[in-house]
Scaffold this motif. Structure first.
Motif, PDB file in Angstrom:
ATOM      1  N   VAL A  78     -30.608 -20.866  -4.658  1.00  0.00           N
ATOM      2  CA  VAL A  78     -30.890 -21.000  -5.986  1.00  0.00           C
ATOM      3  C   VAL A  78     -30.124 -22.321  -6.388  1.00  0.00           C
ATOM      4  O   VAL A  78     -30.342 -22.968  -7.580  1.00  0.00           O
ATOM      5  N   ALA A  79     -28.829 -22.322  -6.106  1.00  0.00           N
ATOM      6  CA  ALA A  79     -27.808 -23.323  -6.564  1.00  0.00           C
ATOM      7  C   ALA A  79     -28.463 -24.830  -6.075  1.00  0.00           C
ATOM      8  O   ALA A  79     -28.347 -25.638  -6.996  1.00  0.00           O
ATOM      9  N   MET A  80     -28.954 -24.746  -4.878  1.00  0.00           N
ATOM     10  CA  MET A  80     -29.356 -26.096  -4.353  1.00  0.00           C
ATOM     11  C   MET A  80     -30.706 -26.722  -5.007  1.00  0.00           C
ATOM     12  O   MET A  80     -30.880 -27.822  -5.381  1.00  0.00           O
ATOM     13  N   LEU A  81     -31.521 -25.670  -5.185  1.00  0.00           N
ATOM     14  CA  LEU A  81     -32.839 -26.059  -5.516  1.00  0.00           C
ATOM     15  C   LEU A  81     -33.278 -25.897  -6.863  1.00  0.00           C
ATOM     16  O   LEU A  81     -34.378 -26.189  -7.478  1.00  0.00           O
ATOM     17  N   GLY A  82     -32.168 -24.989  -7.602  1.00  0.00           N
ATOM     18  CA  GLY A  82     -32.339 -25.073  -9.301  1.00  0.00           C
ATOM     19  C   GLY A  82     -33.634 -23.879  -9.467  1.00  0.00           C
ATOM     20  O   GLY A  82     -34.298 -24.080 -10.232  1.00  0.00           O
ATOM     21  N   LEU A  83     -33.598 -22.755  -8.424  1.00  0.00           N
ATOM     22  CA  LEU A  83     -34.725 -21.862  -8.580  1.00  0.00           C
ATOM     23  C   LEU A  83     -34.349 -20.904  -9.746  1.00  0.00           C
ATOM     24  O   LEU A  83     -33.195 -21.062 -10.409  1.00  0.00           O
ATOM     25  N   SER A  84     -35.308 -20.010 -10.013  1.00  0.00           N
ATOM     26  CA  SER A  84     -35.271 -19.224 -11.148  1.00  0.00           C
ATOM     27  C   SER A  84     -33.993 -18.478 -10.976  1.00  0.00           C
ATOM     28  O   SER A  84     -33.688 -17.844  -9.937  1.00  0.00           O
ATOM     29  N   PRO A  85     -33.148 -18.083 -12.090  1.00  0.00           N
ATOM     30  CA  PRO A  85     -32.088 -17.328 -12.017  1.00  0.00           C
ATOM     31  C   PRO A  85     -32.472 -15.752 -11.686  1.00  0.00           C
ATOM     32  O   PRO A  85     -31.467 -15.103 -11.380  1.00  0.00           O
ATOM     33  N   ILE A  86     -33.876 -15.392 -11.725  1.00  0.00           N
ATOM     34  CA  ILE A  86     -33.892 -14.147 -11.401  1.00  0.00           C
ATOM     35  C   ILE A  86     -33.773 -13.817  -9.934  1.00  0.00           C
ATOM     36  O   ILE A  86     -33.593 -12.733  -9.618  1.00  0.00           O
ATOM     37  N   ILE A  87     -34.184 -14.991  -9.163  1.00  0.00           N
ATOM     38  CA  ILE A  87     -33.898 -14.695  -7.758  1.00  0.00           C
ATOM     39  C   ILE A  87     -32.581 -14.670  -7.534  1.00  0.00           C
ATOM     40  O   ILE A  87     -32.130 -13.782  -6.547  1.00  0.00           O
ATOM     41  N   ALA A  88     -31.613 -15.088  -8.107  1.00  0.00           N
ATOM     42  CA  ALA A  88     -30.138 -15.068  -7.929  1.00  0.00           C
ATOM     43  C   ALA A  88     -29.783 -13.362  -8.405  1.00  0.00           C
ATOM     44  O   ALA A  88     -28.908 -13.121  -7.686  1.00  0.00           O
ATOM     45  N   PHE A  89     -30.126 -12.816  -9.702  1.00  0.00           N
ATOM     46  CA  PHE A  89     -30.169 -11.585  -9.722  1.00  0.00           C
ATOM     47  C   PHE A  89     -30.526 -10.867  -8.603  1.00  0.00           C
ATOM     48  O   PHE A  89     -29.752  -9.520  -8.206  1.00  0.00           O
ATOM     49  N   VAL A  90     -31.742 -10.702  -7.872  1.00  0.00           N
ATOM     50  CA  VAL A  90     -32.327  -9.848  -6.872  1.00  0.00           C
ATOM     51  C   VAL A  90     -31.472 -10.090  -5.754  1.00  0.00           C
ATOM     52  O   VAL A  90     -30.953  -9.127  -5.091  1.00  0.00           O
TER      53      VAL A  90
END
Length: 468
Positions: A367-379
């Motif tokens: 998530v941090a590297m690729l700027g993915l959705s913050p929802i993924i970080a929550f999960v």
């Protein structure tokens, strides 16, 4: 005399050395130890609220006090200083029982909160964090010894699961309350507001502890270990040296950091059971595993709200919700492992927990590297909490099972020392690596914590005792 009190007095009369296994047991809230359990759960609740709330608002605190460069230090200082508190509390508890060290630790915790809550500058806030870090860490050791000496063995896992469950409500409401206080009133109330709740929690435990004073009595023949205190001060100082090295220019930052890490390893050896640093099977490896997974988990946790506020422009309350998911999953997984009991061995619980944790941290890194959705970080962080909750109570249960009574304070302190030093050094190394890397904010920090988690995966099987 109430029926509950009569039953408790009968338990005390039958044994003054070990918990009673022949009594109808029930759970942690059974009448003989109901108020004692509630008081301990309340103290864990308040500690959880303080941790989650401070983690939520610290980005705002650092900005308000112009102390962004001390952000990681504000977390590593209480962790490192807590090592000294734990060593003193462990030795004191072995000598005199848990009551006196518990009261002293609570007083230091409150004083530190006052200093932090009234701090005019970031260095003063860090000082307050140091004081309440000593007190907050020292509280844990007497609680562990109370569990070992008062509760039957069949109930202990459920008590430790209750400790984990005491994080549930703070994980649900803590970040939201902290965000509200910081945005609508002042972040200082995150520190000062806890003070009024500590005293009632302590009072709930006082009378029950006095009733079981024979069960929790210490052994005055256990000597004061001035050498262990000196080693703990050296270990804490060395761990802080790693954090402070980030303020130095190359190549001195690396020289000081590596020297401080080496000194930490040397200083911590007398504070751990023999064989811990070489991951000897059984209790030594269990202590080391808790050190490793604490570094991986808590080294990631303090940066997640910061990531969401800085990169995704979340409010503090919403950013803190990532801690809510992890707190709920931690408590749920802790309850599950308690219900499973012996159907899942300690080593299997640790293997499962470390595997889930490592996988979750890899996702957070992506998530941090690729700027993915913050929802993924929550999960992912919710999964990380489940991994921790499933294995964490087993560390405590395993160490207490393998410890003679006279060493319960020492070995319980070793668990919490490992947790604090693991997190403190991990935070220091993340800050050190990040300070040396240009660009890629948060990526360097999470690379470090993923690497630590993978070490845990490799060592998990060594939790099994050598004779097993």
């Amino acid at each position: 005399m109430s029926r509950g009190r009569r039953r408790l007095d009968q338990v005390i009369e039958r044994s003054t050395t070990t918990p009673i296994e022949t009594e109808p047991v029930g759970g942690p809230l059974a009448r003989p130890w109901r108020w004692l359990s509630l008081g301990m759960f309340a103290l864990i609740f308040l500690a959880a609220f303080e941790v989650l709330a401070v983690t939520t608002v610290m980005p705002l605190v650092a900005a308000d006090l112009d102390g962004q460069s001390l952000y990681a230090l504000a977390f590593s200082v209480p962790l490192a200083a807590g090592v000294v508190g734990m060593v003193v509390a462990g030795n004191w508890t072995d000598r005199s029982g848990p009551l006196a060290p518990l009261l002293a630790a609570g007083a230091l915790f409150v004083i530190g909160l006052v200093i932090a809550g009234l701090a005019p500058t970031m260095p003063i806030l860090v000082l307050g964090r140091l004081v309440h870090g000593i007190g907050g860490a020292a509280v844990i050791v007497p609680l562990y010894v109370i569990v070992a000496r008062v509760y039957p063995e069949s109930v202990r896992a459920r008590v430790f699961a209750g400790f984990a469950a005491a994080w549930v409500i703070p994980s649900i409401i803590g970040p939201a309350i902290a965000g509200f206080l910081a945005e609508q009133l002042d972040w200082r109330w995150v520190f000062l507001g806890v003070i009024g709740l500590v005293l009632p929690a302590g009072a709930m435990m006082l009378v029950p502890l006095l009733r079981v004073r024979d069960l929790v009595a210490g052994d005055p023949s256990v000597p004061w270990s001035r050498s262990r205190l000196a080693w703990s001060v050296l270990a804490a100082t060395a761990a802080l040296g790693v954090s402070l090295s980030t303020e130095l220019a190359d190549p001195w930052r690396w020289i000081v950091a590596l020297g401080s890490i080496a000194l930490t390893v040397v200083a911590v050896r007398p504070l751990f059971p023999v064989g811990t640093l070489r991951a000897a099977r059984g209790m030594p490896a269990t202590v080391l595993m808790r050190t490793v997974v604490a570094g991986a988990f808590f080294g990631t946790e303090i940066y997640l709200p910061y990531l969401l506020i800085d990169r995704y422009e979340f409010s503090p309350g919403l950013a803190g919700a990532v801690l809510t998911g992890a707190g709920l999953s931690w408590a749920t997984a802790s309850w599950l492992q308690g219900r499973l009991g012996d159907r899942v061995s300690n080593v299997d619980a640790v293997r499962i927990g470390t595997g889930v944790l490592a996988a979750a941290l890899v996702v957070v890194l992506l998530v941090a590297m690729l700027g993915l959705s913050p929802i993924i970080a929550f999960v992912a962080w919710t999964a990380a909490g489940a991994g921790m909750g499933f294995m964490y109570p087993r560390f405590s249960v395993s160490v207490l099972e393998l410890s003679p009574k006279a060493a319960q304070g020492f070995n319980s302190a070793a668990l919490t020392i490992g947790e604090s030093l693991g997190a403190a050094v991990a935070l220091a190394v993340t800050a050190l690596v990040a300070s040396a890397v240009v660009g890629g904010a948060f990526t360097a920090e999470f690379v470090v914590t993923v690497a630590i988690a993978l070490v845990g995966v490799a060592l998990a099987s060594r939790v099994r005792p050598a004779a097993a």
